[in-house]
Write a protein that holds these residues in place. Structure first.
Motif, PDB file in Angstrom:
ATOM      1  N   ARG A 117      63.676  40.718  45.942  1.00 16.78           N
ATOM      2  CA  ARG A 117      63.517  40.723  44.478  1.00 16.78           C
ATOM      3  C   ARG A 117      62.236  41.412  44.034  1.00 16.78           C
ATOM      4  O   ARG A 117      61.864  41.339  42.859  1.00 16.78           O
ATOM      5  N   TRP A 118      61.561  42.088  44.956  1.00 14.72           N
ATOM      6  CA  TRP A 118      60.318  42.756  44.569  1.00 14.72           C
ATOM      7  C   TRP A 118      60.555  43.914  43.614  1.00 14.72           C
ATOM      8  O   TRP A 118      59.637  44.357  42.922  1.00 14.72           O
ATOM      9  N   ASN A 119      61.797  44.418  43.581  1.00 14.67           N
ATOM     10  CA  ASN A 119      62.089  45.503  42.637  1.00 14.67           C
ATOM     11  C   ASN A 119      61.912  45.046  41.193  1.00 14.67           C
ATOM     12  O   ASN A 119      61.720  45.863  40.284  1.00 14.67           O
ATOM     13  N   GLU A 120      61.930  43.723  40.972  1.00 18.37           N
ATOM     14  CA  GLU A 120      61.747  43.206  39.619  1.00 18.37           C
ATOM     15  C   GLU A 120      60.338  43.454  39.099  1.00 18.37           C
ATOM     16  O   GLU A 120      60.124  43.517  37.881  1.00 18.37           O
ATOM     17  N   VAL A 121      59.370  43.569  39.989  1.00 19.43           N
ATOM     18  CA  VAL A 121      57.980  43.767  39.561  1.00 19.43           C
ATOM     19  C   VAL A 121      57.402  45.097  40.048  1.00 19.43           C
ATOM     20  O   VAL A 121      56.397  45.568  39.514  1.00 19.43           O
ATOM     21  N   LEU A 122      58.020  45.696  41.071  1.00 20.65           N
ATOM     22  CA  LEU A 122      57.479  46.933  41.634  1.00 20.65           C
ATOM     23  C   LEU A 122      58.368  48.144  41.396  1.00 20.65           C
ATOM     24  O   LEU A 122      57.974  49.270  41.706  1.00 20.65           O
ATOM     25  N   LEU A 152      48.517  43.254  57.559  1.00 24.53           N
ATOM     26  CA  LEU A 152      48.471  42.780  56.183  1.00 24.53           C
ATOM     27  C   LEU A 152      48.970  41.343  56.142  1.00 24.53           C
ATOM     28  O   LEU A 152      49.902  40.975  56.867  1.00 24.53           O
ATOM     29  N   ILE A 153      48.348  40.526  55.296  1.00 28.29           N
ATOM     30  CA  ILE A 153      48.910  39.236  54.905  1.00 28.29           C
ATOM     31  C   ILE A 153      49.210  39.338  53.416  1.00 28.29           C
ATOM     32  O   ILE A 153      48.330  39.697  52.619  1.00 28.29           O
ATOM     33  N   VAL A 154      50.448  39.039  53.037  1.00 32.02           N
ATOM     34  CA  VAL A 154      50.875  39.163  51.641  1.00 32.02           C
ATOM     35  C   VAL A 154      51.449  37.829  51.191  1.00 32.02           C
ATOM     36  O   VAL A 154      52.204  37.185  51.938  1.00 32.02           O
ATOM     37  N   THR A 155      51.093  37.404  49.991  1.00 30.55           N
ATOM     38  CA  THR A 155      51.709  36.212  49.402  1.00 30.55           C
ATOM     39  C   THR A 155      52.480  36.624  48.157  1.00 30.55           C
ATOM     40  O   THR A 155      52.046  37.507  47.410  1.00 30.55           O
ATOM     41  N   SER A 156      53.621  35.975  47.938  1.00 28.75           N
ATOM     42  CA  SER A 156      54.458  36.327  46.788  1.00 28.75           C
ATOM     43  C   SER A 156      55.255  35.113  46.348  1.00 28.75           C
ATOM     44  O   SER A 156      55.576  34.226  47.160  1.00 28.75           O
ATOM     45  N   ASP A 157      55.590  35.081  45.060  1.00 29.08           N
ATOM     46  CA  ASP A 157      56.383  33.975  44.528  1.00 29.08           C
ATOM     47  C   ASP A 157      57.879  34.257  44.579  1.00 29.08           C
ATOM     48  O   ASP A 157      58.665  33.453  44.102  1.00 29.08           O
ATOM     49  N   ARG A 158      58.263  35.411  45.133  1.00 28.57           N
ATOM     50  CA  ARG A 158      59.685  35.747  45.187  1.00 28.57           C
ATOM     51  C   ARG A 158      60.016  36.428  46.504  1.00 28.57           C
ATOM     52  O   ARG A 158      59.149  37.070  47.118  1.00 28.57           O
ATOM     53  N   PRO A 159      61.260  36.324  46.981  1.00 27.44           N
ATOM     54  CA  PRO A 159      61.658  36.974  48.225  1.00 27.44           C
ATOM     55  C   PRO A 159      61.500  38.486  48.150  1.00 27.44           C
ATOM     56  O   PRO A 159      61.465  39.078  47.061  1.00 27.44           O
ATOM     57  N   PRO A 199      61.899  48.955  47.647  1.00 24.76           N
ATOM     58  CA  PRO A 199      62.640  49.011  48.921  1.00 24.76           C
ATOM     59  C   PRO A 199      61.853  49.645  50.062  1.00 24.76           C
ATOM     60  O   PRO A 199      61.830  49.115  51.180  1.00 24.76           O
ATOM     61  N   ALA A 200      61.215  50.792  49.796  1.00 22.94           N
ATOM     62  CA  ALA A 200      60.447  51.454  50.862  1.00 22.94           C
ATOM     63  C   ALA A 200      59.245  50.613  51.275  1.00 22.94           C
ATOM     64  O   ALA A 200      58.873  50.573  52.462  1.00 22.94           O
ATOM     65  N   MET A 201      58.633  49.921  50.314  1.00 23.63           N
ATOM     66  CA  MET A 201      57.465  49.102  50.625  1.00 23.63           C
ATOM     67  C   MET A 201      57.856  47.898  51.480  1.00 23.63           C
ATOM     68  O   MET A 201      57.229  47.617  52.511  1.00 23.63           O
ATOM     69  N   THR A 202      58.900  47.173  51.061  1.00 26.01           N
ATOM     70  CA  THR A 202      59.296  45.984  51.807  1.00 26.01           C
ATOM     71  C   THR A 202      59.854  46.344  53.184  1.00 26.01           C
ATOM     72  O   THR A 202      59.711  45.560  54.131  1.00 26.01           O
ATOM     73  N   ASP A 203      60.476  47.516  53.308  1.00 24.75           N
ATOM     74  CA  ASP A 203      60.993  47.952  54.610  1.00 24.75           C
ATOM     75  C   ASP A 203      59.865  48.089  55.617  1.00 24.75           C
ATOM     76  O   ASP A 203      59.969  47.631  56.762  1.00 24.75           O
ATOM     77  N   ARG A 204      58.767  48.718  55.213  1.00 21.42           N
ATOM     78  CA  ARG A 204      57.620  48.885  56.112  1.00 21.42           C
ATOM     79  C   ARG A 204      56.888  47.579  56.339  1.00 21.42           C
ATOM     80  O   ARG A 204      56.413  47.288  57.437  1.00 21.42           O
ATOM     81  N   LEU A 205      56.777  46.788  55.287  1.00 23.34           N
ATOM     82  CA  LEU A 205      56.030  45.534  55.395  1.00 23.34           C
ATOM     83  C   LEU A 205      56.722  44.540  56.322  1.00 23.34           C
ATOM     84  O   LEU A 205      56.076  43.857  57.131  1.00 23.34           O
ATOM     85  N   ALA A 206      58.057  44.465  56.225  1.00 28.57           N
ATOM     86  CA  ALA A 206      58.799  43.447  56.971  1.00 28.57           C
ATOM     87  C   ALA A 206      59.175  43.877  58.378  1.00 28.57           C
ATOM     88  O   ALA A 206      59.615  43.046  59.177  1.00 28.57           O
ATOM     89  N   THR A 220      52.470  39.583  38.367  1.00 21.51           N
ATOM     90  CA  THR A 220      52.302  40.518  37.265  1.00 21.51           C
ATOM     91  C   THR A 220      53.098  41.784  37.559  1.00 21.51           C
ATOM     92  O   THR A 220      52.895  42.394  38.614  1.00 21.51           O
ATOM     93  N   PRO A 221      54.007  42.194  36.669  1.00 22.14           N
ATOM     94  CA  PRO A 221      54.749  43.447  36.902  1.00 22.14           C
ATOM     95  C   PRO A 221      53.801  44.648  36.878  1.00 22.14           C
ATOM     96  O   PRO A 221      52.789  44.654  36.163  1.00 22.14           O
ATOM     97  N   PHE A 222      54.128  45.658  37.678  1.00 20.51           N
ATOM     98  CA  PHE A 222      53.318  46.868  37.737  1.00 20.51           C
ATOM     99  C   PHE A 222      54.125  48.047  37.229  1.00 20.51           C
ATOM    100  O   PHE A 222      55.349  48.126  37.439  1.00 20.51           O
ATOM    101  N   ASP A 223      53.427  48.981  36.575  1.00 16.93           N
ATOM    102  CA  ASP A 223      54.085  50.224  36.188  1.00 16.93           C
ATOM    103  C   ASP A 223      54.318  51.067  37.439  1.00 16.93           C
ATOM    104  O   ASP A 223      53.728  50.807  38.499  1.00 16.93           O
ATOM    105  N   PRO A 224      55.189  52.090  37.368  1.00 18.89           N
ATOM    106  CA  PRO A 224      55.525  52.872  38.571  1.00 18.89           C
ATOM    107  C   PRO A 224      54.319  53.484  39.269  1.00 18.89           C
ATOM    108  O   PRO A 224      54.272  53.527  40.510  1.00 18.89           O
ATOM    109  N   ASP A 225      53.332  53.978  38.516  1.00 18.86           N
ATOM    110  CA  ASP A 225      52.163  54.581  39.150  1.00 18.86           C
ATOM    111  C   ASP A 225      51.369  53.550  39.956  1.00 18.86           C
ATOM    112  O   ASP A 225      50.928  53.819  41.085  1.00 18.86           O
TER     113      ASP A 225
END
Length: 405
Positions: free
Chosen positions: A364-369, A354-361, A374-381, A331-336
């Protein structure tokens, strides 16, 4: 307005909470007492050696002297449990995560567990004292033997009652800290992804013993949509699947190391099954876990922000070494809202898992977040195991097979 009203209460609460440090000198005093018992042990040992070398030690004397040494060691062990477990429970965390000598019980110690361990240690010490009396029965009065036995049975009875009561108390405490009921889904939100259920050949890892049923209480409090096990995962289903990595993650050591796990793959490939199964393993290893979908986590944090307690909510989640965020990208999220998920990931960065599941690499998280991605995936990965599952949907395949039949 609510934030201003809560400030005095929060300040007072922090001030009262800070008084726990008054107990620190008490534990340092117990450390000094530990030194006294070390001195007593070697004094008794030296006396025993001198008596044996001089030929003045009878068999009874040697047995009594050895029992005295055992008694000193058991009391010293009792002190260690009080010092380390009590300090960790009531004063401040002891940062031993990842240390090779970390005690197994320290990761899930609490006041109930500590009381039970202390009670069993006292029963052991009482047993040694009673054995000393029976070994030296010729110099012990019947009156002393009678009361020694009665007192020992009283210790056993008290320990049994305390152990019996600690089970419901621990379960109640875990339920009190459990996640709030899942957010009701709207019609536009997808239903949770079903997981493979067939019998499997996933590597089994020995589970740690949990006689008090605390692991079951943690599993119930985690909020899993269903109980899934690594042993039940159908390894034959995904075309691409790193079995060795998942088997290693099944030891739950990544939780103590504060590392993350990301499962990526199309719908129906078993991502949530594996996430829940690792969460169950973490519960069995003594860790508290919370499960929710990304939409549910966002709603929970949004409610906390509206109430002016977002920082307090993030801090409260630190009590759970592992959080599971399911269905990122569905589900796409608004910026807030995306910003709230970023706050969660950033708060737990190098602090908890954290354990995170996603249907996309992740790319490509910028498509929904949006811009937060970028800042989120940098810390997560940064400290993460990323497991890719490829293949068709388990549900679609079995539905097609059923239709063909």
């Amino acid at each position: 307005m609510a934030r201003v009203q809560n400030t005095p209460t929060t300040t007072l609460g922090y001030a009262l909470f800070a008084t726990r440090w008054l107990q620190a000198p008490l534990y340092f005093g117990l450390v000094a007492a530990q030194g006294v018992y070390v001195y007593k042990f070697f004094k008794e040992l030296w006396t025993l050696i001198l008596m044996c070398v001089g030929g003045h030690a009878s068999e009874t004397y040697v047995m009594l002297a050895v029992l005295k040494l055992v008694d000193v060691v058991m009391i010293a062990n009792l002190l260690i449990m009080v010092i380390v477990g009590g300090y960790e429970t009531f004063v401040s965390r002891i940062g031993l995560q990842g240390h090779r000598d970390q005690p197994e019980w320290l990761s899930h110690v609490n006041s109930n567990v500590l009381k039970v361990k202390l009670a069993t240690a006292i029963v052991g010490i009482s047993s040694v004292h009673l054995l000393q009396m029976f070994v030296d029965v010729h110099h012990t009065s019947q009156h002393a033997l009678l009361w020694g036995t009665v007192i020992h049975m009283a210790f056993i009875f008290s320990a049994a009652i305390l152990a019996y009561m600690s089970g419901p108390m621990a379960a109640h405490a875990d339920r009190g800290h459990a996640a709030r009921p899942p957010v009701e889904r709207t019609r536009s939100e997808p239903a949770p992804e079903p997981r493979p259920e067939t019998a499997a050949a996933a590597p089994s890892v020995p589970r740690q013993p949990d006689p008090d049923g605390e692991a079951e209480a943690r599993i119930r409090a985690a909020g899993f949509p269903a109980r899934k096990l690594l042993e039940d995962f159908d390894e034959r289903h995904p075309r691409g699947f790193d079995r060795e990595t998942v088997a290693r993650l099944g030891k739950a050591e990544f939780v103590s190391a504060r590392r993350n796990v990301v499962f990526v793959g199309p719908p129906g490939t078993g991502k949530t099954h594996l996430a829940v199964a690792l969460g169950v393993r973490a519960c069995q290893a003594g860790h508290r876990v919370l499960f929710a979908t990304a939409a549910e986590w966002a709603a929970r944090l949004a409610d906390a922000r509206t109430a002016g307690r977002l920082d307090a909510e993030l801090a409260a989640l630190d009590d759970h070494p592992l959080l599971i965020v399911d269905e990122v990208g569905y589900t796409p999220f608004d910026p807030d809202t995306a910003g709230l998920l970023f706050r969660l990931v950033a708060h737990r960065y190098e602090r908890a898992s954290l354990i995170v599941t996603s249907d996309r690499p992740l790319g490509r998280w910028n498509e929904v977040l949006g811009p937060s991605a970028p800042a989120m995936t940098d810390r997560l990965a940064h400290h993460a195991e990323i497991v890719r599952l490829d293949g068709e949907s388990y549900r679609t395949r079995h539905a097609s097979a059923a239709w063909a039949d």
